[in-house]
Design an enzyme around this catalytic site. Sequence first.
Site, PDB file in Angstrom:
ATOM      1  N   LYS A  11       0.817  -1.216   0.000  1.00 19.94           N
ATOM      2  CA  LYS A  11       0.000   0.000   0.000  1.00 19.94           C
ATOM      3  C   LYS A  11       0.856   1.275   0.000  1.00 19.94           C
ATOM      4  O   LYS A  11       2.064   1.226   0.275  1.00 19.94           O
ATOM      5  CB  LYS A  11      -0.941  -0.033   1.209  1.00 19.94           C
ATOM      6  CG  LYS A  11      -1.957  -1.183   1.145  1.00 19.94           C
ATOM      7  CD  LYS A  11      -2.994  -1.041   2.240  1.00 19.94           C
ATOM      8  CE  LYS A  11      -4.012  -2.159   2.170  1.00 19.94           C
ATOM      9  NZ  LYS A  11      -5.078  -1.986   3.185  1.00 19.94           N
ATOM     10  N   TYR A  51     -12.364  -1.930  -3.930  1.00 16.58           N
ATOM     11  CA  TYR A  51     -12.883  -2.073  -2.561  1.00 16.58           C
ATOM     12  C   TYR A  51     -14.407  -1.955  -2.519  1.00 16.58           C
ATOM     13  O   TYR A  51     -14.967  -1.629  -1.475  1.00 16.58           O
ATOM     14  CB  TYR A  51     -12.237  -1.031  -1.653  1.00 16.58           C
ATOM     15  CG  TYR A  51     -10.833  -1.416  -1.192  1.00 16.58           C
ATOM     16  CD1 TYR A  51     -10.621  -2.550  -0.407  1.00 16.58           C
ATOM     17  CD2 TYR A  51      -9.732  -0.645  -1.529  1.00 16.58           C
ATOM     18  CE1 TYR A  51      -9.353  -2.901   0.025  1.00 16.58           C
ATOM     19  CE2 TYR A  51      -8.449  -0.994  -1.107  1.00 16.58           C
ATOM     20  CZ  TYR A  51      -8.273  -2.125  -0.326  1.00 16.58           C
ATOM     21  OH  TYR A  51      -7.017  -2.485   0.109  1.00 16.58           O
ATOM     22  N   ASN A 114      -2.107   0.349   6.596  1.00 15.01           N
ATOM     23  CA  ASN A 114      -1.667  -0.931   7.168  1.00 15.01           C
ATOM     24  C   ASN A 114      -0.734  -1.726   6.232  1.00 15.01           C
ATOM     25  O   ASN A 114      -0.668  -2.949   6.293  1.00 15.01           O
ATOM     26  CB  ASN A 114      -2.859  -1.771   7.652  1.00 15.01           C
ATOM     27  CG  ASN A 114      -3.745  -2.272   6.531  1.00 15.01           C
ATOM     28  OD1 ASN A 114      -3.607  -1.852   5.393  1.00 15.01           O
ATOM     29  ND2 ASN A 114      -4.651  -3.181   6.858  1.00 15.01           N
ATOM     30  N   HIS A 117      -2.079  -5.451   1.556  1.00 18.41           N
ATOM     31  CA  HIS A 117      -3.355  -6.143   1.419  1.00 18.41           C
ATOM     32  C   HIS A 117      -3.099  -7.596   1.048  1.00 18.41           C
ATOM     33  O   HIS A 117      -2.160  -7.893   0.313  1.00 18.41           O
ATOM     34  CB  HIS A 117      -4.179  -5.490   0.297  1.00 18.41           C
ATOM     35  CG  HIS A 117      -5.376  -6.280  -0.118  1.00 18.41           C
ATOM     36  ND1 HIS A 117      -6.564  -6.239   0.584  1.00 18.41           N
ATOM     37  CD2 HIS A 117      -5.564  -7.160  -1.132  1.00 18.41           C
ATOM     38  CE1 HIS A 117      -7.438  -7.054   0.004  1.00 18.41           C
ATOM     39  NE2 HIS A 117      -6.858  -7.618  -1.048  1.00 18.41           N
ATOM     40  N   GLU A 128      -9.436 -10.378  -7.579  1.00 22.87           N
ATOM     41  CA  GLU A 128      -8.488  -9.272  -7.397  1.00 22.87           C
ATOM     42  C   GLU A 128      -7.310  -9.370  -8.376  1.00 22.87           C
ATOM     43  O   GLU A 128      -6.830  -8.350  -8.886  1.00 22.87           O
ATOM     44  CB  GLU A 128      -8.015  -9.246  -5.947  1.00 22.87           C
ATOM     45  CG  GLU A 128      -9.136  -8.852  -4.997  1.00 22.87           C
ATOM     46  CD  GLU A 128      -8.818  -9.028  -3.522  1.00 22.87           C
ATOM     47  OE1 GLU A 128      -9.712  -8.765  -2.707  1.00 22.87           O
ATOM     48  OE2 GLU A 128      -7.677  -9.437  -3.182  1.00 22.87           O
TER      49      GLU A 128
HETATM   50  P1  CMP Z   1      -7.494  -4.487   3.461  1.00 26.19           P
HETATM   51  O1  CMP Z   1      -7.119  -5.883   3.840  1.00 26.19           O
HETATM   52  O2  CMP Z   1      -6.805  -3.882   2.306  1.00 26.19           O
HETATM   53  O3  CMP Z   1      -9.087  -4.437   3.208  1.00 26.19           O
HETATM   54  C1  CMP Z   1      -9.883  -3.324   3.490  1.00 26.19           C
HETATM   55  C2  CMP Z   1      -9.154  -2.245   4.200  1.00 26.19           C
HETATM   56  O4  CMP Z   1      -9.952  -1.285   4.868  1.00 26.19           O
HETATM   57  C3  CMP Z   1      -8.328  -2.850   5.312  1.00 26.19           C
HETATM   58  O5  CMP Z   1      -7.236  -3.558   4.738  1.00 26.19           O
HETATM   59  C4  CMP Z   1      -7.965  -1.623   6.142  1.00 26.19           C
HETATM   60  O6  CMP Z   1      -6.787  -0.983   5.691  1.00 26.19           O
HETATM   61  C5  CMP Z   1      -9.143  -0.680   5.893  1.00 26.19           C
HETATM   62  N1  CMP Z   1      -9.950  -0.446   7.094  1.00 26.19           N
HETATM   63  C6  CMP Z   1     -10.113   0.737   7.717  1.00 26.19           C
HETATM   64  N2  CMP Z   1     -10.916   0.610   8.783  1.00 26.19           N
HETATM   65  C7  CMP Z   1     -11.269  -0.688   8.853  1.00 26.19           C
HETATM   66  C8  CMP Z   1     -12.092  -1.445   9.748  1.00 26.19           C
HETATM   67  N3  CMP Z   1     -12.722  -0.884  10.786  1.00 26.19           N
HETATM   68  N4  CMP Z   1     -12.234  -2.780   9.517  1.00 26.19           N
HETATM   69  C9  CMP Z   1     -11.624  -3.368   8.446  1.00 26.19           C
HETATM   70  N5  CMP Z   1     -10.833  -2.693   7.567  1.00 26.19           N
HETATM   71  C10 CMP Z   1     -10.656  -1.365   7.770  1.00 26.19           C
END
Ligand code: CMP
Length: 139
Positions: A11, A51, A114, A117, A128
């Site tokens: 990311k 998303y 974070n 992914h 994806e």
């Molecule tokens: P990712 O695995 O890329 O999938 C969705 C993303 O939404 C997740 O990582 C997080 O970076 C983001 N996100 C932000 N807030 C939340 C939340 N409360 N629960 C889950 N995903 C979140």
Amino acid sequence: MTTKRTFTMIKPDAVNNGHTGNVINDILAGGFKIIAMKYLQLTKEQAENFYGVHRERPFFNDLVTFMISGPIVAAILEKENAVEDFRTLIGATNPENAAEGTIRRKYAKSIDANAIHGSDSNENAAIESNFFFSSFERF
Ligand code: CMP
């Protein structure tokens, strides 16, 4: 797409903070083979589509804004039990809950930023991967 493959994105936070090389090293050290990889910046429309499953969630707009804030690295990875093993390698979505030694624990700052992914199912790994890579680019 077989059960041996998963999809990942490094990311914008991890790319901007110079962690791309270390993250790729961790992926390879985890036993994954890189089948396809590209470096790009998502458009708003692409991020909203990728998303789309989260469209109704309260964090959707922040997630899209973050995901288009800089370049990402998209890749298809191969390993036995790829989806589950990769989610173990990257750690919990919220880096505060991610196990010691995982990619998110080492490189992520928040639940939005974070670092990486990983697909959550074989079905989503296929969807994806197809979002980013055409059959011509895959082998
Ligand atoms: P990712 O695995 O890329 O999938 C969705 C993303 O939404 C997740 O990582 C997080 O970076 C983001 N996100 C932000 N807030 C939340 C939340 N409360 N629960 C889950 N995903 C979140």
